[in-house]
Design a protein around this motif. Sequence first.
Motif, PDB file in Angstrom:
ATOM      1  N   GLU A   6     -12.025  26.982  27.771  1.00  0.00           N
ATOM      2  CA  GLU A   6     -11.327  25.694  27.767  1.00  0.00           C
ATOM      3  C   GLU A   6     -11.837  24.800  26.635  1.00  0.00           C
ATOM      4  OE1 GLU A   6      -9.846  22.772  31.266  1.00  0.00           O
ATOM      5  OE2 GLU A   6     -12.013  23.095  31.183  1.00  0.00           O
ATOM      6  N   LYS A  10      -9.380  23.589  23.710  1.00  0.00           N
ATOM      7  CA  LYS A  10      -9.114  22.162  23.476  1.00  0.00           C
ATOM      8  C   LYS A  10      -9.478  21.763  22.053  1.00  0.00           C
ATOM      9  CE  LYS A  10      -9.370  20.470  28.237  1.00  0.00           C
ATOM     10  NZ  LYS A  10     -10.108  19.623  29.208  1.00  0.00           N
ATOM     11  N   ARG A  13      -6.622  22.928  19.954  1.00  0.00           N
ATOM     12  CA  ARG A  13      -5.443  22.082  20.187  1.00  0.00           C
ATOM     13  C   ARG A  13      -5.575  20.776  19.407  1.00  0.00           C
ATOM     14  NH1 ARG A  13      -1.032  24.211  20.657  1.00  0.00           N
ATOM     15  NH2 ARG A  13      -0.661  25.515  22.464  1.00  0.00           N
ATOM     16  N   ASP A  14      -6.763  20.214  19.402  1.00  0.00           N
ATOM     17  CA  ASP A  14      -6.974  18.978  18.657  1.00  0.00           C
ATOM     18  C   ASP A  14      -6.750  19.197  17.163  1.00  0.00           C
ATOM     19  OD1 ASP A  14      -7.561  17.584  20.947  1.00  0.00           O
ATOM     20  OD2 ASP A  14      -9.729  17.751  20.735  1.00  0.00           O
ATOM     21  N   GLY A  17      -2.619  20.629  16.906  1.00  0.00           N
ATOM     22  CA  GLY A  17      -1.567  19.869  17.555  1.00  0.00           C
ATOM     23  C   GLY A  17      -0.903  20.658  18.673  1.00  0.00           C
ATOM     24  N   ASP A  18       0.038  20.018  19.307  1.00  0.00           N
ATOM     25  CA  ASP A  18       0.701  20.613  20.479  1.00  0.00           C
ATOM     26  C   ASP A  18       1.887  21.463  20.032  1.00  0.00           C
ATOM     27  OD1 ASP A  18       1.173  21.172  23.126  1.00  0.00           O
ATOM     28  OD2 ASP A  18       2.410  19.386  23.449  1.00  0.00           O
ATOM     29  N   VAL A  19       1.588  22.552  19.322  1.00  0.00           N
ATOM     30  CA  VAL A  19       2.634  23.444  18.831  1.00  0.00           C
ATOM     31  C   VAL A  19       2.690  24.689  19.701  1.00  0.00           C
ATOM     32  CG1 VAL A  19       2.448  22.623  16.471  1.00  0.00           C
ATOM     33  CG2 VAL A  19       1.067  24.569  17.196  1.00  0.00           C
ATOM     34  N   SER A  20       3.866  25.275  19.788  1.00  0.00           N
ATOM     35  CA  SER A  20       4.045  26.518  20.528  1.00  0.00           C
ATOM     36  C   SER A  20       3.804  27.686  19.579  1.00  0.00           C
ATOM     37  CB  SER A  20       5.469  26.583  21.099  1.00  0.00           C
ATOM     38  OG  SER A  20       5.678  27.801  21.787  1.00  0.00           O
ATOM     39  N   LYS A  73       5.573  30.907  14.608  1.00  0.00           N
ATOM     40  CA  LYS A  73       4.235  30.325  14.538  1.00  0.00           C
ATOM     41  C   LYS A  73       3.211  31.387  14.960  1.00  0.00           C
ATOM     42  CE  LYS A  73       4.474  25.773  13.613  1.00  0.00           C
ATOM     43  NZ  LYS A  73       3.637  25.071  12.627  1.00  0.00           N
ATOM     44  N   TYR A 101      -5.364  31.006  26.662  1.00  0.00           N
ATOM     45  CA  TYR A 101      -5.463  29.594  27.037  1.00  0.00           C
ATOM     46  C   TYR A 101      -4.450  28.767  26.247  1.00  0.00           C
ATOM     47  CZ  TYR A 101      -7.374  24.923  27.729  1.00  0.00           C
ATOM     48  OH  TYR A 101      -7.512  23.586  28.050  1.00  0.00           O
ATOM     49  N   LEU A 102      -4.231  29.156  24.991  1.00  0.00           N
ATOM     50  CA  LEU A 102      -3.263  28.461  24.134  1.00  0.00           C
ATOM     51  C   LEU A 102      -1.824  28.905  24.403  1.00  0.00           C
ATOM     52  CD1 LEU A 102      -5.274  28.560  20.775  1.00  0.00           C
ATOM     53  CD2 LEU A 102      -4.939  26.583  22.269  1.00  0.00           C
ATOM     54  N   GLN A 103      -1.651  29.756  25.402  1.00  0.00           N
ATOM     55  CA  GLN A 103      -0.332  30.224  25.864  1.00  0.00           C
ATOM     56  C   GLN A 103       0.403  31.050  24.808  1.00  0.00           C
ATOM     57  OE1 GLN A 103       1.384  26.412  27.204  1.00  0.00           O
ATOM     58  NE2 GLN A 103       0.885  26.999  29.306  1.00  0.00           N
TER      59      GLN A 103
END
Length: 271
Positions: A6, A10, A13-14, A17-20, A73, A101-103
């Motif tokens: 996690e 995280k 992600r920081d 960014g919140d990209v798929s 991506k 975790y990042l899906q």
Amino acid sequence: MYNKIEEAGKFLRDKIGDVSLDFAIILGSGLGKLQHEIEAEHSIAYEEIPHFPKTTVAGHTGRLIVGQLEGKKVMLMSGRFHYYEGYNMQEVTFPVRVFHYLQIPNLIVSNASGGVHRSFKVGDVMVITDHINFFPEHPLRGANDDKLGPRFPDMSVAYDKEFIQIMNQVAKDQKIRLQHGVYFGLQGPTFETPAEYGMVRTLGADAVGMSTVPEVIVARHQGMRVAAISVITDLGGPEIAFPVSHEEVLNAAKVAMPNVIKIVRGLVQKV
């Protein structure tokens, strides 16, 4: 373990960014040129990422690259971790846990391997259809965390059949000689003796290497779809006895790179 996953997730992600993300890609020895095919948006050194090990092997640059490939991506590992470097299997496969975790739903793994099938030639590209796990430690050993996957994951289809069909079609369209076979995972770091190559062949494998199997097991434990490609960088068997060096492996991988790039780009485009 989950807290470490996690924290690393995280952190990334920081950064990105919140990209798929559509694909994670792990590059093996000598296959780093694939990273130049990506329209890079982020390049992150492993040393920056919490709990990531450090790569110690020549031909593995040690960066996580995020960007576009064929309109998708992707997150690409330029360099991986090996059991023979002294890491335990949880450390070797930690990045795959972070991918989940990042899906990220799909994983492409590449490696350099020794061919034992009599029809193989140095520079061939082999799609892995199955594997034999001969590593001395299993990546799922120990208490199971149900947040990560089931206690007893099914491995009857470790390598996605649709992905294999797509790679076959790409190879046909690009006129690439594409082999198929079973990959045999050994711990290394020694290259195999002629007798050991013979054992690999007798036990039903077509190529042998020191990676990939742990990462695939963990990916499947998490429900990720997997495709894997081996570059045949040397040949072995009881009837073959000649020196093999890491430099020769890297050189053979470079020769095969154009075909690997075409197959990976085609797979990413069509999925």
